[in-house]
Design a protein around this motif. Structure first.
Motif, PDB file in Angstrom:
ATOM      1  N   LEU A 207     114.222 -75.575 -35.075  1.00 35.39           N
ATOM      2  CA  LEU A 207     113.972 -75.021 -33.913  1.00 35.39           C
ATOM      3  C   LEU A 207     114.535 -73.488 -33.744  1.00 35.39           C
ATOM      4  N   ASN A 208     114.998 -73.005 -35.019  1.00 38.28           N
ATOM      5  CA  ASN A 208     115.593 -71.592 -35.056  1.00 38.28           C
ATOM      6  C   ASN A 208     114.214 -70.818 -34.772  1.00 38.28           C
ATOM      7  N   ILE A 209     114.487 -69.760 -33.854  1.00 35.84           N
ATOM      8  CA  ILE A 209     113.162 -68.853 -33.595  1.00 35.84           C
ATOM      9  C   ILE A 209     112.986 -68.033 -35.067  1.00 35.84           C
ATOM     10  N   LYS A 210     113.976 -67.724 -35.670  1.00 37.34           N
ATOM     11  CA  LYS A 210     113.875 -66.976 -36.790  1.00 37.34           C
ATOM     12  C   LYS A 210     112.829 -67.820 -37.885  1.00 37.34           C
ATOM     13  N   ASP A 211     112.981 -69.067 -37.586  1.00 40.33           N
ATOM     14  CA  ASP A 211     111.999 -69.846 -38.509  1.00 40.33           C
ATOM     15  C   ASP A 211     110.695 -70.135 -38.042  1.00 40.33           C
ATOM     16  N   LEU A 212     110.659 -69.971 -36.671  1.00 45.24           N
ATOM     17  CA  LEU A 212     109.105 -70.250 -36.081  1.00 45.24           C
ATOM     18  C   LEU A 212     108.598 -68.877 -35.624  1.00 45.24           C
ATOM     19  N   ILE A 213     109.145 -67.834 -35.479  1.00 41.18           N
ATOM     20  CA  ILE A 213     108.261 -66.697 -35.317  1.00 41.18           C
ATOM     21  C   ILE A 213     107.348 -66.296 -36.423  1.00 41.18           C
ATOM     22  N   VAL A 214     106.387 -65.686 -36.224  1.00 43.96           N
ATOM     23  CA  VAL A 214     105.299 -65.205 -37.088  1.00 43.96           C
ATOM     24  C   VAL A 214     106.091 -64.185 -38.009  1.00 43.96           C
ATOM     25  N   ASP A 215     105.465 -64.065 -39.175  1.00 41.36           N
ATOM     26  CA  ASP A 215     106.113 -63.111 -40.129  1.00 41.36           C
ATOM     27  C   ASP A 215     106.170 -61.619 -39.584  1.00 41.36           C
ATOM     28  N   SER A 216     104.895 -61.438 -38.714  1.00 37.74           N
ATOM     29  CA  SER A 216     104.937 -59.868 -38.442  1.00 37.74           C
ATOM     30  C   SER A 216     105.691 -59.490 -37.285  1.00 37.74           C
ATOM     31  N   LEU A 217     106.504 -60.499 -36.525  1.00 37.57           N
ATOM     32  CA  LEU A 217     107.064 -60.203 -35.447  1.00 37.57           C
ATOM     33  C   LEU A 217     108.700 -60.498 -35.853  1.00 37.57           C
ATOM     34  N   SER A 218     108.892 -61.031 -37.018  1.00 39.92           N
ATOM     35  CA  SER A 218     110.392 -61.459 -37.508  1.00 39.92           C
ATOM     36  C   SER A 218     111.396 -60.544 -37.381  1.00 39.92           C
ATOM     37  N   ILE A 219     111.190 -59.167 -37.790  1.00 40.87           N
ATOM     38  CA  ILE A 219     112.067 -58.224 -37.936  1.00 40.87           C
ATOM     39  C   ILE A 219     112.220 -57.649 -36.510  1.00 40.87           C
ATOM     40  N   ALA A 220     111.319 -57.506 -35.486  1.00 38.04           N
ATOM     41  CA  ALA A 220     111.363 -57.086 -34.328  1.00 38.04           C
ATOM     42  C   ALA A 220     112.238 -58.047 -33.456  1.00 38.04           C
ATOM     43  N   VAL A 221     111.841 -59.291 -33.640  1.00 31.98           N
ATOM     44  CA  VAL A 221     112.672 -60.405 -32.840  1.00 31.98           C
ATOM     45  C   VAL A 221     113.905 -60.700 -33.369  1.00 31.98           C
ATOM     46  N   ALA A 222     114.302 -60.438 -34.583  1.00 32.58           N
ATOM     47  CA  ALA A 222     115.666 -60.838 -35.296  1.00 32.58           C
ATOM     48  C   ALA A 222     116.497 -59.490 -34.747  1.00 32.58           C
ATOM     49  N   THR A 223     115.968 -58.248 -34.916  1.00 33.73           N
ATOM     50  CA  THR A 223     116.615 -57.029 -34.438  1.00 33.73           C
ATOM     51  C   THR A 223     117.028 -56.957 -32.737  1.00 33.73           C
ATOM     52  N   ALA A 224     115.862 -57.521 -32.211  1.00 38.37           N
ATOM     53  CA  ALA A 224     116.141 -57.330 -30.752  1.00 38.37           C
ATOM     54  C   ALA A 224     117.312 -58.458 -30.197  1.00 38.37           C
ATOM     55  N   LEU A 225     117.211 -59.652 -30.735  1.00 45.86           N
ATOM     56  CA  LEU A 225     118.367 -60.679 -30.624  1.00 45.86           C
ATOM     57  C   LEU A 225     119.465 -60.033 -31.055  1.00 45.86           C
TER      58      LEU A 225
END
Length: 723
Positions: free
Chosen positions: A290-308
């Motif tokens: 259930l970790n968001i880094k494993d669930l988020i689509v690849d195109s958003l992974s960098i943006a989501v990880a950086t924002a968090l």
């Protein structure tokens, strides 16, 4: 599930009671060479054990006592233990720790507070599972607050059994306000029920794996049973489903809230609002994450990880605009927002994050001042820098952990050698104890034989005293009653509960006012004193007051007073004296010999007894009688007053009156006619009353014969002539 809710001096009133009532007492009763052992169970990030350390330091300073205090702080969460070991806390602890303690036991540096070395050295942190791992032992104070409520009843029982094992006798257990001891309540006494402070008073061994069993069917109905988490959640859901406001709230959120995902402090998904299927991957077969880094689509992974990461570091909201995302094989721009959520009104809760996906058409004017135009290259470089920095910090922390583990390993090796040496000494001591035990067994057998002999001797002595009807009072050197025999209650108003009271506190029925003085004289002179004393009801007693002598050097250890009832003996002695008088003065009955009749008044309410008495009198050949009969006391007294009689034969029982009443009325009228009492009662039962009234002539009706009657009449008439 790990819930790390804690803070310094949680429930200040409870900690104040702990300091004043428990810790002060521990410092007072613990020897100076013995350490005080405290165990903080479920310590989370360390606020609780450090609070305990501060309380101990304050108590030692206040009482001017120095003790070796060891505080063991354990938790199942290794990350929480690592944070606790650092002893670093944010500035918001100023609301939890008062200013004098904050300056005294913390150092402020770079926006954080760090506990002082003095406090840190008192606490030993370790990862520990209170359900699976064995408990610590010889604990003086065990603190486990608000952890048991998350366990099922079987686990609660097992943990509480372990706590009972850990605590010393009179050790203190400190629980949370919603927790209780359950079935172990019988092994603890309550110090303060409101703040859940208990003291262990039972040292009974309770198996750790199998706590005491009982019927749990009514556990949830019992106000003292700790409710399982599942039951509490079910009850909460039932209440929330029943409210129409919740339904309305859900509808409003569904209509107006953009696609959003709520994350916990570990970036795991805990709730989803709206349709987010365009931004997350489909779940693959196998174990799900259930970790968001494993669930988020690849195109958003960098943006989501950086924002968090940025939101976590700055503890602030982050807004990225113009983030490229692939949706249905098309490139689209979206705005990405991460809201940092923390509730400062309650205890320090874990951080949460709200990840929101906004379309390009949405109004971002309110975010314009802090919006960041997302550049994937710049953000990737920044993300790499952040990861490298995090890696360096983790490497430093790992190195520190390794050094601590090496130090701990050396200490363990040293402790192991000491334990081996102690084990050898214990084996040697065990052999010595075995030898001593055999000797004690032999001595115990001898003592058992001696006790049996002593018990038999005591029983023999008790039987001798009871059958002899002796009244005995044992006094110590201060005339305090040490022991009495049952017969004493006939002469003194004394009970078994009066043992231990002075003799002069006890009233008696003796016509003897010099008792206390005579006892003191015997205690001084150590000479035996013997007296004849009378009781209020006419009994004659032979009293002996003797020193209590021991067989050790013939020492005295108190006074012994004995009472023997010699009433019957005195009567026999009087009778013998009368017989002697008759033998010495045979002429006393000659007055009535020949033709001179003896005038006799017979007072008896039984006609048959009167006839039998007259018939017996006529059989006496040496004497002649002139007999007058009366049936009651008043007629008999009136007859004696009006006529002169040589003798009165008086029945003891006359209707509701007795011979004693008859004699008293005669004495008032100064009538001196000799009286002989005849009775169907035994002589022993009526003798005290007759002796008290100076009536010496007595004949039992069961033993009435011509010879007995003749001798008694002669003796009575002889005494009258003598007087």
């Amino acid at each position: 599930m790990l819930i790390g809710v804690t803070r310094f001096f949680r429930d200040p009133d409870a900690f104040e009671l702990l300091e004043n009532k428990v810790i002060d007492e521990l410092l007072e009763r613990t020897p100076i060479d013995e350490p005080i052992r405290i165990w903080s169970v479920g310590c989370s990030t360390g606020e609780e054990p450090y609070s305990l350390a501060i309380l101990c330091l304050e108590a030692m300073e206040k009482s001017n006592r120095v003790r070796d205090v060891k505080i063991f702080a354990t938790d199942v969460d290794a990350n929480a233990i690592a944070a606790a070991c650092s002893g670093k806390y944010l500035l918001d602890i100023q609301s939890e720790v008062n200013e004098p303690l904050l300056h005294k036991y913390f150092k402020q540096d770079n926006g954080v507070f760090t506990v002082t070395t003095r406090v840190r050295q008192m606490v030993v942190f370790a990862a520990h599972n209170m359900i699976a791992d064995p408990p610590f032992s010889n604990i003086d104070l065990l603190v486990c607050r608000n952890a048991l409520i998350y366990f099922q009843p079987p686990s609660q029982k097992k943990v509480l059994a372990g706590f009972h094992f850990s605590l010393k006798k009179n050790g203190v257990l400190f629980l949370g306000p919603s927790e209780n001891l359950g079935e172990l309540n019988a092994h603890f006494t309550s110090i303060n029920e409101h703040f859940k402070l208990y003291s262990k008073y039972s040292n009974i061994r309770i198996p750790l794996g199998t706590p005491p069993q009982r019927d749990h069917s009514d556990l949830q109905r019992s106000p003292q049973g700790m409710q399982p988490v599942q039951a509490l959640l079910s009850r909460h859901h039932e209440k929330t489903r029943a409210s129409p406001l919740n339904f309305i709230r859900d509808k409003i959120i569904e209509k107006y809230v953009p696609p959003s995902i709520v994350l916990n402090e570990s970036y795991e998904v805990i709730h989803v609002y709206g349709e987010v299927h365009d931004f997350v991957k489909k779940l693959n077969p196998g174990r799900a994450s259930l970790n968001i880094k494993d669930l988020i689509v690849d195109s958003l992974s960098i943006a989501v990880a950086t924002a968090l990461s940025k939101s976590n570091t700055e503890q602030a909201d982050v807004f990225y605009k113009n983030v490229m995302v692939d949706i249905d094989d098309e490139h689209k721009l979206v705005n990405l927002q991460v809201c940092y959520i923390q509730d400062n009104k309650t205890d320090k809760l874990p951080d949460h994050y709200l990840l929101t996906f906004l379309s390009q058409e949405s109004n971002i004017a309110e975010h314009q001042h802090d919006a960041i135009d997302f550049d994937i290259a710049d953000q990737s470089r920044q993300r790499i820098i952040d990861l490298e920095q995090e890696l360096i910090q983790n490497r430093d922390h790992l190195q520190l952990t390794i050094e601590e583990l090496e130090t701990a390993n050396e200490e363990l090796q040293s402790s192991n050698e000491e334990l081996m040496s102690a084990n050898e000494e214990l084996q040697s001591t065990n052999e010595e104890l075995q030898s001593v035990n055999e000797e004690l067994y032999t001595v115990n057998s001898e003592y058992q034989d001696k006790i049996s002999e002593l018990t038999q001797s005591n029983n023999d002595l008790d039987n001798v005293i009871e059958t002899s009807e002796l009244g005995i009072i044992f006094l110590d050197n201060d005339t305090i009653i040490r022991k009495i025999t049952p017969a004493v209650s006939g002469y003194f108003n004394v009970l078994a509960t009066d043992i231990g009271r002075p003799l002069h506190h006890i009233s008696h029925h003796l016509r003897y006012n010099e008792l206390i003085q005579d006892v003191e004289d015997v205690g001084t002179s150590l000479e035996t004193l013997e007296r004849e004393v009378y009781t209020d009801n006419g009994h004659c007693l032979l009293m002996r007051i003797t020193p209590y002598r021991t067989k050790v050097n013939d020492l005295t250890d108190g006074i012994v007073i004995t009472f023997s009832n010699i009433t019957r003996m005195k009567m026999v002695e009087g009778a013998l004296q009368k017989a002697h008088t008759e033998l010495v003065n045979p002429s006393v009955t000659r007055k009535h010999a020949g033709n001179t009749p003896i005038k006799v008044l017979v007072v008896d309410d039984d006609k048959l007894d009167r006839e039998y008495l007259k018939k017996t009198l006529k059989k006496i050949s040496d004497l002649e009688f002139d007999i007058v009969e009366r049936t009651n006391v008043d007629e008999g007294v009136r007859c004696l007053r009006e006529q002169r009689f040589d003798l009165c034969l008086l029945d003891y029982m006359l209707a509701a009156e007795t011979a004693v009443t008859f004699v008293k009325k005669c004495r008032v009228l100064e009538i001196s006619t000799p009286i002989i009492v005849l009775s169907g009662y035994s002589e022993a039962s009526v003798a005290p009353e007759l002796v008290a009234e100076n009536i010496e002539g007595f004949i039992s009706k069961t033993n009435l014969s011509e010879l007995t009657l003749q001798r008694t009449i002669q003796a009575t008439l002889g005494r009258g002539l003598t007087h």
